[in-house]
Design a protein around this motif. Structure first.
Motif, short mmCIF file in Angstrom:
data_model
loop_
_atom_site.label_atom_id
_atom_site.label_comp_id
_atom_site.label_asym_id
_atom_site.label_seq_id
_atom_site.Cartn_x
_atom_site.Cartn_y
_atom_site.Cartn_z
N PRO A 117 0.83 -1.22 0.00
CA PRO A 117 0.00 0.00 0.00
C PRO A 117 0.86 1.26 0.00
O PRO A 117 1.98 1.27 0.50
N ASP A 118 0.31 2.31 -0.58
CA ASP A 118 0.99 3.60 -0.56
C ASP A 118 0.92 4.19 0.85
O ASP A 118 -0.04 3.97 1.58
N PRO A 119 1.92 4.97 1.24
CA PRO A 119 1.86 5.62 2.56
C PRO A 119 0.72 6.62 2.61
O PRO A 119 0.29 7.15 1.57
N PRO A 120 0.20 6.91 3.78
CA PRO A 120 -0.92 7.84 3.88
C PRO A 120 -0.53 9.25 3.48
O PRO A 120 0.63 9.66 3.62
N ASP A 121 -1.50 9.98 2.99
CA ASP A 121 -1.28 11.38 2.62
C ASP A 121 -1.31 12.23 3.89
O ASP A 121 -2.34 12.33 4.56
N LEU A 122 -0.19 12.83 4.22
CA LEU A 122 -0.08 13.62 5.45
C LEU A 122 -0.05 15.12 5.17
O LEU A 122 0.39 15.90 6.03
N SER A 123 -0.52 15.52 4.02
CA SER A 123 -0.60 16.95 3.73
C SER A 123 -1.82 17.53 4.46
O SER A 123 -2.72 16.81 4.88
N ASN A 124 -1.82 18.84 4.59
CA ASN A 124 -2.92 19.52 5.29
C ASN A 124 -4.11 19.80 4.38
O ASN A 124 -5.14 20.29 4.86
N GLY A 125 -3.96 19.51 3.10
CA GLY A 125 -5.06 19.74 2.19
C GLY A 125 -5.27 21.22 1.89
O GLY A 125 -4.49 22.08 2.31
N PRO A 126 -6.36 21.55 1.19
CA PRO A 126 -6.59 22.94 0.76
C PRO A 126 -7.40 23.76 1.76
O PRO A 126 -7.84 24.86 1.43
N HIS A 127 -7.63 23.24 2.98
CA HIS A 127 -8.57 23.89 3.90
C HIS A 127 -8.13 25.30 4.30
O HIS A 127 -8.96 26.19 4.49
N PHE A 128 -6.82 25.52 4.46
CA PHE A 128 -6.33 26.84 4.85
C PHE A 128 -6.71 27.89 3.80
O PHE A 128 -7.23 28.97 4.13
N PHE A 129 -6.46 27.59 2.54
CA PHE A 129 -6.76 28.54 1.48
C PHE A 129 -8.26 28.69 1.27
O PHE A 129 -8.74 29.78 0.91
N TYR A 130 -9.02 27.61 1.48
CA TYR A 130 -10.48 27.72 1.38
C TYR A 130 -11.02 28.65 2.46
O TYR A 130 -11.94 29.44 2.20
N ALA A 131 -10.48 28.56 3.67
CA ALA A 131 -10.92 29.44 4.75
C ALA A 131 -10.63 30.90 4.40
O ALA A 131 -11.50 31.77 4.54
N LEU A 132 -9.40 31.18 3.93
CA LEU A 132 -9.06 32.54 3.54
C LEU A 132 -9.96 33.03 2.40
O LEU A 132 -10.35 34.20 2.36
N GLN A 133 -10.28 32.14 1.50
CA GLN A 133 -11.11 32.52 0.36
C GLN A 133 -12.50 32.96 0.81
O GLN A 133 -13.01 33.99 0.37
N TRP A 134 -13.12 32.17 1.72
CA TRP A 134 -14.45 32.54 2.20
C TRP A 134 -14.42 33.85 2.97
O TRP A 134 -15.30 34.70 2.79
N TRP A 135 -13.42 34.06 3.80
CA TRP A 135 -13.33 35.31 4.55
C TRP A 135 -13.09 36.50 3.62
O TRP A 135 -13.60 37.60 3.86
N PHE A 136 -12.31 36.28 2.59
CA PHE A 136 -12.07 37.35 1.61
C PHE A 136 -13.37 37.73 0.92
O PHE A 136 -13.65 38.93 0.70
N PHE A 137 -14.21 36.76 0.56
CA PHE A 137 -15.49 37.05 -0.08
C PHE A 137 -16.37 37.89 0.83
O PHE A 137 -17.05 38.82 0.38
N GLY A 138 -16.39 37.54 2.13
CA GLY A 138 -17.19 38.31 3.08
C GLY A 138 -16.72 39.75 3.18
O GLY A 138 -17.54 40.69 3.16
N ILE A 139 -15.40 39.97 3.28
CA ILE A 139 -14.85 41.32 3.35
C ILE A 139 -15.12 42.08 2.06
O ILE A 139 -15.43 43.28 2.07
N LEU A 140 -15.04 41.38 0.93
CA LEU A 140 -15.28 42.01 -0.37
C LEU A 140 -16.72 42.51 -0.46
O LEU A 140 -16.98 43.58 -1.01
N GLY A 141 -17.68 41.74 0.08
CA GLY A 141 -19.07 42.18 0.07
C GLY A 141 -19.27 43.44 0.89
O GLY A 141 -19.96 44.38 0.45
N LEU A 142 -18.67 43.51 2.07
CA LEU A 142 -18.77 44.71 2.91
C LEU A 142 -18.09 45.91 2.23
O LEU A 142 -18.61 47.04 2.27
N PHE A 143 -16.95 45.67 1.61
CA PHE A 143 -16.27 46.75 0.91
C PHE A 143 -17.12 47.28 -0.25
O PHE A 143 -17.19 48.49 -0.48
#
Length: 293
Positions: free
Chosen positions: A207-233
């Protein structure tokens, strides 16, 4: 002319209040979605740390980690266990639709019956097949015979209809459903083999070793917060344009469309042509009357 400033009273109009409420609801939704992605990031980090710690540990006897009929907890994911017993190749289960380096194949799960009478489900590895849905166990390389010592990574059971066992084959591994299919007691969960002693005559792909990356969640979080700030702006910018009069100036500078109709310039021309025609007609009639006389 410079734009004329306006009062802020327009902000309490119905249109602007509805716009403000929409922007606030959108911003709140973006805040929640960003927090959700951030929590997923923290959960992924914690899970990866458990896996790293478990992988570094020395192999433990299987009965210290797994129990009959109990799925192993998440804290034991990828813990290394060892077990000694005999493979019962007649109870082999094929896991269909598995790929390795982009090639179609299947995984082979064989119960290793221990001295306690409880079998450990061992995913012995992957082998290539002519198609990803192959279920013919006769083509599977045989496991080592006699007493075998196995080490492997602990994995949790799968769920859902994919784990159903039909004709000694499945699409995902569930110890409870395989136990029902093969008719012998098994430990909860299963292991992905790391070593077999003695070694098999024809080894399977590990078997291949497990994927131990953090995934895209950090950038997805920043993306959603950016959209919210963009709406207020955007709301603030529109309000600023109204206050400074720039919005009104822009509206007045927009060209107006003319509806297709008879223009005022056409009327006199049409009138002149009509008068001339009448004049010509009258003159012709007079000449005709004179000629008759």
């Amino acid at each position: 002319m410079p734009p004329r400033a306006r009062s802020l009273r327009f902000l309490v109009s119905r249109r602007w209040l509805v716009l403000l409420l929409t922007v606030l609801l959108f911003g709140y939704a973006c805040l929640l979605l960003g927090r959700w992605q951030w929590h997923r990031l923290e959960s992924k980090k914690a899970s990866n740390q458990i896996i790293r710690t478990n992988q570094k540990g020395a192999p433990r006897p299987v009965d210290q980690v797994l129990r009959h009929g109990v799925d192993p907890p998440s804290s034991e994911q990828y813990a290394v266990v060892s077990a000694t017993g005999r493979y019962d190749a007649s109870k082999t289960v094929i896991v269909r639709y598995q790929t390795h380096d982009g090639n179609a194949g299947a995984d082979v799960v064989v119960p290793l019956v221990t001295s306690s009478g409880t079998a450990l489900l061992v995913d012995r590895g992957w082998f290539a097949t002519s198609n990803s849905g192959a279920t013919d166990a006769s083509q599977v390389p045989a496991p080592p015979s006699g007493q075998v010592t196995v080490t492997g990574w602990v994995r949790q059971d799968a769920g859902g209809s994919a784990a159903d066992v039909v004709d000694a084959s499945t699409r995902a591994i569930s110890s409870s459903r395989i136990e029902t299919a093969i008719g012998i007691p098994v430990y909860g969960g299963f292991v992905q083999v790391l070593t077999e002693s003695p070694k098999p005559a024809t080894p399977l792909a590990k078997p291949d070793p497990p994927d131990l990356s953090n995934g895209p969640h950090f950038f997805y979080a920043l993306q959603w917060w950016f959209f919210g700030i963009l709406g207020l702006f955007g709301y603030g910018y529109l309000a600023w344009e109204e206050v400074t009069g720039r919005a009104e100036l822009r509206r007045t500078q927009q060209p107006t469309r003319r509806r297709p109709s008879e223009g005022p310039e056409d009327a006199p021309v049409d009138g002149e042509h009509g008068a001339a025609d009448v004049g010509r007609g009258g003159t012709q009639q007079e000449r005709s009357g004179t000629a008759e006389l």
